[in-house]
Design a protein around this motif. Structure first.
Motif, PDB file in Angstrom:
ATOM      1  N   HIS A 112      88.618 102.869  31.024  1.00 58.01           N
ATOM      2  CA  HIS A 112      89.380 103.525  29.952  1.00 58.01           C
ATOM      3  C   HIS A 112      89.682 104.984  30.262  1.00 58.01           C
ATOM      4  CE1 HIS A 112      88.998 100.022  27.463  1.00 58.01           C
ATOM      5  NE2 HIS A 112      87.682 100.052  27.553  1.00 58.01           N
ATOM      6  N   LEU A 113      89.355 105.437  31.486  1.00 55.58           N
ATOM      7  CA  LEU A 113      89.585 106.834  31.847  1.00 55.58           C
ATOM      8  C   LEU A 113      90.847 106.982  32.685  1.00 55.58           C
ATOM      9  CD1 LEU A 113      86.000 108.013  32.900  1.00 55.58           C
ATOM     10  CD2 LEU A 113      87.122 108.289  30.681  1.00 55.58           C
ATOM     11  N   THR A 114      91.584 108.038  32.433  1.00 59.01           N
ATOM     12  CA  THR A 114      92.762 108.386  33.217  1.00 59.01           C
ATOM     13  C   THR A 114      92.660 109.849  33.609  1.00 59.01           C
ATOM     14  OG1 THR A 114      94.131 106.800  31.984  1.00 59.01           O
ATOM     15  CG2 THR A 114      95.285 108.499  33.231  1.00 59.01           C
ATOM     16  N   ALA A 115      92.787 110.140  34.904  1.00 57.52           N
ATOM     17  CA  ALA A 115      92.761 111.521  35.388  1.00 57.52           C
ATOM     18  C   ALA A 115      94.138 111.884  35.919  1.00 57.52           C
ATOM     19  CB  ALA A 115      91.708 111.690  36.482  1.00 57.52           C
ATOM     20  N   LEU A 116      94.680 112.987  35.439  1.00 60.89           N
ATOM     21  CA  LEU A 116      96.009 113.445  35.829  1.00 60.89           C
ATOM     22  C   LEU A 116      95.891 114.689  36.699  1.00 60.89           C
ATOM     23  CD1 LEU A 116      97.624 113.455  32.261  1.00 60.89           C
ATOM     24  CD2 LEU A 116      97.381 111.518  33.804  1.00 60.89           C
ATOM     25  N   TRP A 117      96.566 114.698  37.839  1.00 60.18           N
ATOM     26  CA  TRP A 117      96.633 115.903  38.671  1.00 60.18           C
ATOM     27  C   TRP A 117      97.603 116.872  38.018  1.00 60.18           C
ATOM     28  CZ3 TRP A 117     100.184 118.969  41.051  1.00 60.18           C
ATOM     29  CH2 TRP A 117      99.755 119.787  42.095  1.00 60.18           C
ATOM     30  N   LEU A 118      97.121 118.065  37.677  1.00 60.48           N
ATOM     31  CA  LEU A 118      97.983 119.087  37.091  1.00 60.48           C
ATOM     32  C   LEU A 118      98.180 120.275  38.020  1.00 60.48           C
ATOM     33  CD1 LEU A 118      96.834 119.244  33.351  1.00 60.48           C
ATOM     34  CD2 LEU A 118      98.693 117.903  34.368  1.00 60.48           C
ATOM     35  N   GLY A 119      97.333 120.422  39.004  1.00 56.83           N
ATOM     36  CA  GLY A 119      97.419 121.523  39.942  1.00 56.83           C
ATOM     37  C   GLY A 119      96.382 121.336  41.025  1.00 56.83           C
ATOM     38  N   PRO A 120      96.386 122.183  42.048  1.00 56.61           N
ATOM     39  CA  PRO A 120      95.461 122.010  43.171  1.00 56.61           C
ATOM     40  C   PRO A 120      93.993 121.995  42.763  1.00 56.61           C
ATOM     41  CG  PRO A 120      97.163 123.596  43.730  1.00 56.61           C
ATOM     42  CD  PRO A 120      97.317 123.303  42.269  1.00 56.61           C
ATOM     43  N   PHE A 158      94.687 111.356  18.628  1.00 56.60           N
ATOM     44  CA  PHE A 158      93.246 111.558  18.806  1.00 56.60           C
ATOM     45  C   PHE A 158      92.695 111.140  20.167  1.00 56.60           C
ATOM     46  CE2 PHE A 158      93.769 110.334  14.205  1.00 56.60           C
ATOM     47  CZ  PHE A 158      93.868 111.636  13.749  1.00 56.60           C
ATOM     48  N   LEU A 159      93.529 110.961  21.184  1.00 57.09           N
ATOM     49  CA  LEU A 159      92.982 110.677  22.501  1.00 57.09           C
ATOM     50  C   LEU A 159      92.123 111.853  22.965  1.00 57.09           C
ATOM     51  CD1 LEU A 159      96.012 109.102  24.424  1.00 57.09           C
ATOM     52  CD2 LEU A 159      94.019 107.925  23.488  1.00 57.09           C
ATOM     53  N   THR A 160      91.016 111.538  23.612  1.00 56.67           N
ATOM     54  CA  THR A 160      90.195 112.576  24.231  1.00 56.67           C
ATOM     55  C   THR A 160      90.967 113.176  25.397  1.00 56.67           C
ATOM     56  OG1 THR A 160      88.099 111.546  23.621  1.00 56.67           O
ATOM     57  CG2 THR A 160      88.083 112.973  25.563  1.00 56.67           C
ATOM     58  N   GLN A 161      91.030 114.506  25.447  1.00 55.86           N
ATOM     59  CA  GLN A 161      91.726 115.194  26.537  1.00 55.86           C
ATOM     60  C   GLN A 161      90.884 116.398  26.960  1.00 55.86           C
ATOM     61  OE1 GLN A 161      95.987 115.806  25.904  1.00 55.86           O
ATOM     62  NE2 GLN A 161      95.968 114.235  24.318  1.00 55.86           N
ATOM     63  N   LEU A 162      90.396 116.339  28.200  1.00 57.59           N
ATOM     64  CA  LEU A 162      89.580 117.413  28.749  1.00 57.59           C
ATOM     65  C   LEU A 162      90.286 118.025  29.946  1.00 57.59           C
ATOM     66  CD1 LEU A 162      86.021 115.781  28.748  1.00 57.59           C
ATOM     67  CD2 LEU A 162      87.013 117.280  27.015  1.00 57.59           C
ATOM     68  N   LEU A 187      93.615 116.778  34.088  1.00 63.08           N
ATOM     69  CA  LEU A 187      93.444 116.443  32.681  1.00 63.08           C
ATOM     70  C   LEU A 187      92.834 115.059  32.627  1.00 63.08           C
ATOM     71  CD1 LEU A 187      93.986 117.466  29.771  1.00 63.08           C
ATOM     72  CD2 LEU A 187      96.045 116.046  29.795  1.00 63.08           C
ATOM     73  N   LEU A 188      91.677 114.956  31.999  1.00 59.74           N
ATOM     74  CA  LEU A 188      91.006 113.672  31.833  1.00 59.74           C
ATOM     75  C   LEU A 188      91.339 113.143  30.441  1.00 59.74           C
ATOM     76  CD1 LEU A 188      88.993 111.690  33.214  1.00 59.74           C
ATOM     77  CD2 LEU A 188      87.181 112.868  31.938  1.00 59.74           C
ATOM     78  N   VAL A 189      91.927 111.953  30.380  1.00 60.24           N
ATOM     79  CA  VAL A 189      92.338 111.338  29.119  1.00 60.24           C
ATOM     80  C   VAL A 189      91.507 110.081  28.904  1.00 60.24           C
ATOM     81  CG1 VAL A 189      94.263 110.397  27.796  1.00 60.24           C
ATOM     82  CG2 VAL A 189      94.679 112.226  29.454  1.00 60.24           C
ATOM     83  N   ALA A 190      90.981 109.939  27.692  1.00 62.17           N
ATOM     84  CA  ALA A 190      90.086 108.821  27.378  1.00 62.17           C
ATOM     85  C   ALA A 190      90.288 108.423  25.922  1.00 62.17           C
ATOM     86  CB  ALA A 190      88.636 109.233  27.631  1.00 62.17           C
ATOM     87  N   PRO A 191      89.719 107.299  25.505  1.00 65.25           N
ATOM     88  CA  PRO A 191      89.833 106.901  24.101  1.00 65.25           C
ATOM     89  C   PRO A 191      89.253 107.955  23.160  1.00 65.25           C
ATOM     90  CG  PRO A 191      89.068 105.061  25.430  1.00 65.25           C
ATOM     91  CD  PRO A 191      89.035 106.273  26.308  1.00 65.25           C
ATOM     92  N   PRO A 192      89.635 107.908  21.898  1.00 65.45           N
ATOM     93  CA  PRO A 192      89.165 108.910  20.937  1.00 65.45           C
ATOM     94  C   PRO A 192      87.643 108.943  20.829  1.00 65.45           C
ATOM     95  CG  PRO A 192      90.972 107.627  20.008  1.00 65.45           C
ATOM     96  CD  PRO A 192      90.592 106.962  21.293  1.00 65.45           C
ATOM     97  N   GLY A 193      87.135 110.142  20.576  1.00 61.16           N
ATOM     98  CA  GLY A 193      85.722 110.297  20.255  1.00 61.16           C
ATOM     99  C   GLY A 193      84.779 110.510  21.419  1.00 61.16           C
ATOM    100  N   GLY A 194      85.281 110.540  22.641  1.00 66.14           N
ATOM    101  CA  GLY A 194      84.381 110.653  23.783  1.00 66.14           C
ATOM    102  C   GLY A 194      84.249 112.039  24.359  1.00 66.14           C
ATOM    103  N   GLU A 195      84.747 113.053  23.671  1.00 64.96           N
ATOM    104  CA  GLU A 195      84.825 114.403  24.234  1.00 64.96           C
ATOM    105  C   GLU A 195      83.466 114.940  24.680  1.00 64.96           C
ATOM    106  OE1 GLU A 195      85.797 113.557  21.195  1.00 64.96           O
ATOM    107  OE2 GLU A 195      87.925 114.033  20.913  1.00 64.96           O
ATOM    108  N   ARG A 196      82.507 114.952  23.778  1.00 62.29           N
ATOM    109  CA  ARG A 196      81.220 115.576  24.084  1.00 62.29           C
ATOM    110  C   ARG A 196      80.474 114.823  25.181  1.00 62.29           C
ATOM    111  NH1 ARG A 196      79.243 116.983  17.914  1.00 62.29           N
ATOM    112  NH2 ARG A 196      80.828 118.576  17.512  1.00 62.29           N
ATOM    113  N   HIS A 197      80.484 113.510  25.094  1.00 64.06           N
ATOM    114  CA  HIS A 197      79.783 112.703  26.097  1.00 64.06           C
ATOM    115  C   HIS A 197      80.372 112.942  27.482  1.00 64.06           C
ATOM    116  CE1 HIS A 197      77.777 109.372  28.021  1.00 64.06           C
ATOM    117  NE2 HIS A 197      78.944 108.842  28.342  1.00 64.06           N
ATOM    118  N   LEU A 198      81.689 112.926  27.596  1.00 66.98           N
ATOM    119  CA  LEU A 198      82.327 113.123  28.896  1.00 66.98           C
ATOM    120  C   LEU A 198      82.103 114.540  29.411  1.00 66.98           C
ATOM    121  CD1 LEU A 198      85.704 111.216  28.432  1.00 66.98           C
ATOM    122  CD2 LEU A 198      83.886 110.653  30.046  1.00 66.98           C
TER     123      LEU A 198
END
Length: 199
Positions: A73-81, A35-39, A85-96
Motif C-alpha cells: 500500500h506504499l508509493t514512493a515518488l521521486w521529487l528531487g535528487p 486523507f492519504l498519508t503523505q510524508l 514523497l511517501l504516499v500511503a493509506p489514511p492514518g499511517g503518518e505517525r507509524h511510518l
C-alpha cells in the motif's frame, strides 16, 4: 454523541464531480481521494540511511528522476535528487514516520508530515489524458508519461504533483494543496465540459 466523520477539502464538491463523471458517459471519472498519508522525506540517496529506510519500508526509494516505486500500500515518488514523497493509506503518518526515523538512526534525515496540506484528485477514464493536457505542459502520451511516472508540474495555474497510476486504465492522481483544491476542481470541471453529454 459520536464526532461526525471528517470531511475532505472537496466534500462540498463531491456532487459536482459525481455529476461530471456520470455526464461523461464513461469517458471520465473524477473524484477526491481525501486523507492519504503523505510524508516528505529528505536524505542522502547514497548514504546508509537510504538503504536502511528502504529495508524498513520494504520499498526502495526510486533514484531515477520522476519515477514511482510501489510495494503493497506504499508509493514512493521521486521529487528531487534527495527528496521523495511517501504516499500511503489514511492514518499511517505517525507509524511510518517512526519507522523511517528508527531506520535512519543517527544518519541525517528529514521527515515532514504534509498529509493535512494536500488532497488528491483522481482523474481517470479514456479522456483523462486529453483533459489534463488542456492545462499541463508535460507530454502525457503513454510512451512519455506512462504508469510508474510522476512529476511536479502546473495544472491550470496550480502547482501539483501528477502521478500516472499503475495501469493505463487506472488514470492519474493529482496531489494538490488543499487551499487550491477548489480552484483546481473548478478548472477540471470547466475543461471537461466538451466531454460531458449534458453540457
Amino acid at each position: 454523541m459520536a464526532d461526525p466523520a471528517p470531511r475532505g477539502p472537496l466534500a462540498q464538491h463531491t456532487h459536482r464531480l459525481t455529476a461530471a463523471t456520470r455526464a461523461s458517459n464513461g469517458t471520465l471519472r473524477l473524484a477526491e481521494i481525501p486523507f492519504l498519508t503523505q510524508l516528505d522525506i529528505r536524505l542522502d540517496p547514497k548514504g546508509p540511511a537510504a538503504g536502511a529506510v528502504g529495508l524498513a519500508l520494504d520499498l526502495h526509494l526510486p533514484t531515477q528522476p520522476n519515477t514511482v516505486a510501489r510495494a503493497g500500500h506504499l508509493t514512493a515518488l521521486w521529487l528531487g535528487p534527495d527528496e521523495w514523497l511517501l504516499v500511503a493509506p489514511p492514518g499511517g503518518e505517525r507509524h511510518l514516520e517512526r519507522r523511517i526515523r528508527e531506520a535512519a538512526g543517527e544518519e541525517p534525515v528529514s521527515v515532514t508530515d504534509v498529509s493535512a496540506q494536500h488532497t488528491t484528485l483522481l482523474v481517470s477514464g479514456p479522456r483523462a489524458r486529453d483533459l489534463l493536457a488542456h492545462g499541463c505542459a508535460l507530454d502525457l502520451h503513454p510512451r512519455a508519461f506512462g504508469p510508474g511516472r510522476c512529476a511536479r508540474t502546473r495544472l491550470g495555474r496550480t502547482q501539483a504533483v501528477l502521478i500516472a497510476r499503475d495501469t493505463h486504465r487506472a488514470g492519474f492522481w493529482v496531489l494538490v494543496r488543499s487551499s487550491f483544491a477548489t480552484y483546481l476542481t473548478d478548472w477540471l470541471l470547466d475543461a471537461a465540459t466538451e466531454y460531458l453529454r449534458d453540457a
